[in-house]
Structures are given as structure tokens and as C-alpha cells.
Design an enzyme around this catalytic site. Structure first.
Site, mmCIF file in Angstrom:
data_model
loop_
_atom_site.group_PDB
_atom_site.id
_atom_site.type_symbol
_atom_site.label_atom_id
_atom_site.label_comp_id
_atom_site.label_asym_id
_atom_site.label_seq_id
_atom_site.Cartn_x
_atom_site.Cartn_y
_atom_site.Cartn_z
ATOM 1 N N ALA A 59 0.810 -1.212 0.000
ATOM 2 C CA ALA A 59 0.000 0.000 0.000
ATOM 3 C C ALA A 59 0.846 1.266 0.000
ATOM 4 O O ALA A 59 0.450 2.275 -0.576
ATOM 5 C CB ALA A 59 -0.938 -0.004 1.206
ATOM 6 N N ILE A 60 2.001 1.222 0.619
ATOM 7 C CA ILE A 60 2.821 2.432 0.738
ATOM 8 C C ILE A 60 3.299 2.931 -0.628
ATOM 9 O O ILE A 60 3.581 4.117 -0.798
ATOM 10 C CB ILE A 60 3.999 2.198 1.732
ATOM 11 C CG1 ILE A 60 4.493 3.519 2.321
ATOM 12 C CG2 ILE A 60 5.131 1.437 1.090
ATOM 13 C CD1 ILE A 60 3.605 4.057 3.387
ATOM 14 N N GLU A 61 3.350 2.043 -1.618
ATOM 15 C CA GLU A 61 3.771 2.432 -2.967
ATOM 16 C C GLU A 61 2.629 3.025 -3.793
ATOM 17 O O GLU A 61 2.865 3.581 -4.869
ATOM 18 C CB GLU A 61 4.354 1.224 -3.715
ATOM 19 C CG GLU A 61 5.664 0.723 -3.159
ATOM 20 C CD GLU A 61 5.509 -0.163 -1.929
ATOM 21 O OE1 GLU A 61 6.405 -0.111 -1.066
ATOM 22 O OE2 GLU A 61 4.497 -0.889 -1.810
ATOM 23 N N VAL A 81 -5.062 -3.195 0.731
ATOM 24 C CA VAL A 81 -5.572 -3.540 2.054
ATOM 25 C C VAL A 81 -4.426 -3.495 3.051
ATOM 26 O O VAL A 81 -3.324 -3.959 2.770
ATOM 27 C CB VAL A 81 -6.281 -4.914 2.066
ATOM 28 C CG1 VAL A 81 -5.368 -6.031 1.644
ATOM 29 C CG2 VAL A 81 -6.885 -5.217 3.429
ATOM 30 N N ILE A 83 -3.999 -4.442 7.093
ATOM 31 C CA ILE A 83 -4.657 -5.087 8.228
ATOM 32 C C ILE A 83 -3.839 -4.838 9.492
ATOM 33 O O ILE A 83 -2.622 -5.024 9.492
ATOM 34 C CB ILE A 83 -4.836 -6.594 7.967
ATOM 35 C CG1 ILE A 83 -5.736 -6.799 6.729
ATOM 36 C CG2 ILE A 83 -5.422 -7.290 9.196
ATOM 37 C CD1 ILE A 83 -5.866 -8.226 6.274
ATOM 38 N N HIS A 89 2.967 0.120 13.140
ATOM 39 C CA HIS A 89 3.166 0.174 11.694
ATOM 40 C C HIS A 89 1.852 0.425 10.951
ATOM 41 O O HIS A 89 1.809 1.163 9.965
ATOM 42 C CB HIS A 89 3.812 -1.136 11.230
ATOM 43 C CG HIS A 89 4.169 -1.165 9.797
ATOM 44 N ND1 HIS A 89 3.458 -1.891 8.876
ATOM 45 C CD2 HIS A 89 5.165 -0.558 9.116
ATOM 46 C CE1 HIS A 89 3.999 -1.730 7.683
ATOM 47 N NE2 HIS A 89 5.037 -0.931 7.801
ATOM 48 N N ARG A 128 -15.514 -6.687 2.703
ATOM 49 C CA ARG A 128 -15.578 -5.476 1.885
ATOM 50 C C ARG A 128 -14.960 -5.659 0.499
ATOM 51 O O ARG A 128 -14.885 -4.726 -0.279
ATOM 52 C CB ARG A 128 -14.864 -4.336 2.626
ATOM 53 C CG ARG A 128 -15.610 -3.895 3.867
ATOM 54 C CD ARG A 128 -14.714 -3.194 4.892
ATOM 55 N NE ARG A 128 -15.489 -2.748 6.039
ATOM 56 C CZ ARG A 128 -15.903 -3.541 7.036
ATOM 57 N NH1 ARG A 128 -15.625 -4.825 7.033
ATOM 58 N NH2 ARG A 128 -16.600 -3.049 8.041
#
Length: 160
Positions: A59-61, A81, A83, A89, A128
């Protein structure tokens, strides 16, 4: 899959001619693949041919790739996603991704819909993800939001 309480029904969109970019992470691949499938379906149903799809590891990218997509697309969908685990973190990643996506959208004046799930556990994400037994399809919702905003901006810009 019936809509969750409070979720607006997405109207049928004619987004033919809209250039759509989708960036999706690959962590939790079952969930991210389902989010991507939902986004692709909404794009196809809305007349968007061949959206640009880019996969990233985590996700950070997502924000930096969304930024590049926003340079030559009318709308971008960010999917992934995160979690919650046992360390802080989770908060760092969620904050960075959310702020990054928002900044890209505002700086580029291009809708970047945030379809990155941030959940306490895997089951919440599965609920979701748009899978057959899911309660919601956040990938589809994000694509609908991005396309709707792109059409709204197109209309507003035509008035100027």
C-alpha cells in the site's frame, strides 16, 4: 450482495472517453484481486475501455504510482488492504497512504478514489472485497466514485 446501510446506490454512468488508471497492491492477493475485479467491472459497465492497471507490492507504494497515473488519466482508483497487526506500523502506513492519495488528488486536480481497506482483521477486509460472500465491494465503489468525480469535473470545466 445488498448495499450496506448508508451506502448510496451508484447510478449508471456513461464514462466513455474517460481515461481511467487503477493502481492495486498485491499484499493479501485474494482481497486485492477481488477489489480490482470490482473496479474493472464498474469501468467496463460505464463504457471505459482498457483502463490502465498497475500492480505494486504494498500500500505504501500506491500514492507515488497514483501520482504518475494522474498525469495522463482523468481519474485514478487506488486499491489495497492494510490489516492491523501488533505494532504501530498499521497507523503509519494508513496515515501515509491516505495523506498521499489525498495530496495527489488535490495537486493534480484529478480524482483519486481511495479504495484502500484499513481493517482490524482479515475478515473485515474479506467482507468489503466484493467476493461472493462479501457484504460490500469497495473496489466497485471506488471506481464508481472516481468516474463520477471525473465526469463532474469535466462538466464544471466545460462551463468555464
Amino acid at each position: 450482495m445488498s448495499p450496506a446501510a448508508g451506502v448510496p446506490e451508484m447510478p449508471a454512468l456513461d464514462a466513455s472517453g474517460v481515461r481511467l488508471g487503477i493502481v492495486a497492491s498485491t499484499w493479501h492477493s485474494r482481497i486485492c484481486d477481488a477489489l480490482l475485479a470490482g473496479a474493472r467491472k464498474v469501468a467496463a459497465d460505464s463504457g471505459v475501455e482498457n483502463p490502465t492497471v498497475v500492480r505494486v507490492l504494498g500500500a505504501i507504494e500506491i500514492p507515488v504510482v497514483a501520482q504518475e497515473l494522474a498525469r495522463n488519466h482523468d481519474a485514478v482508483v487506488a486499491l489495497g488492504v492494510v490489516i492491523r497487526g501488533q505494532t504501530p506500523h498499521f497507523e503509519y502506513v494508513c496515515d501515509a497512504v491516505t495523506q498521499g492519495i489525498t495530496r495527489v488528488s488535490l495537486d493534480a486536480s484529478t480524482p483519486v478514489a481511495n479504495g484502500v481497506l484499513t481493517t482490524d482483521n482479515e475478515q473485515q477486509a474479506l467482507d468489503r472485497a466484493g467476493l461472493p460472500d462479501s457484504a460490500e465491494d469497495k473496489g466497485a465503489q471506488a471506481a464508481g466514485a472516481a468516474l463520477s468525480a471525473a465526469l463532474t469535473l469535466r462538466e464544471l470545466r466545460a462551463r468555464s
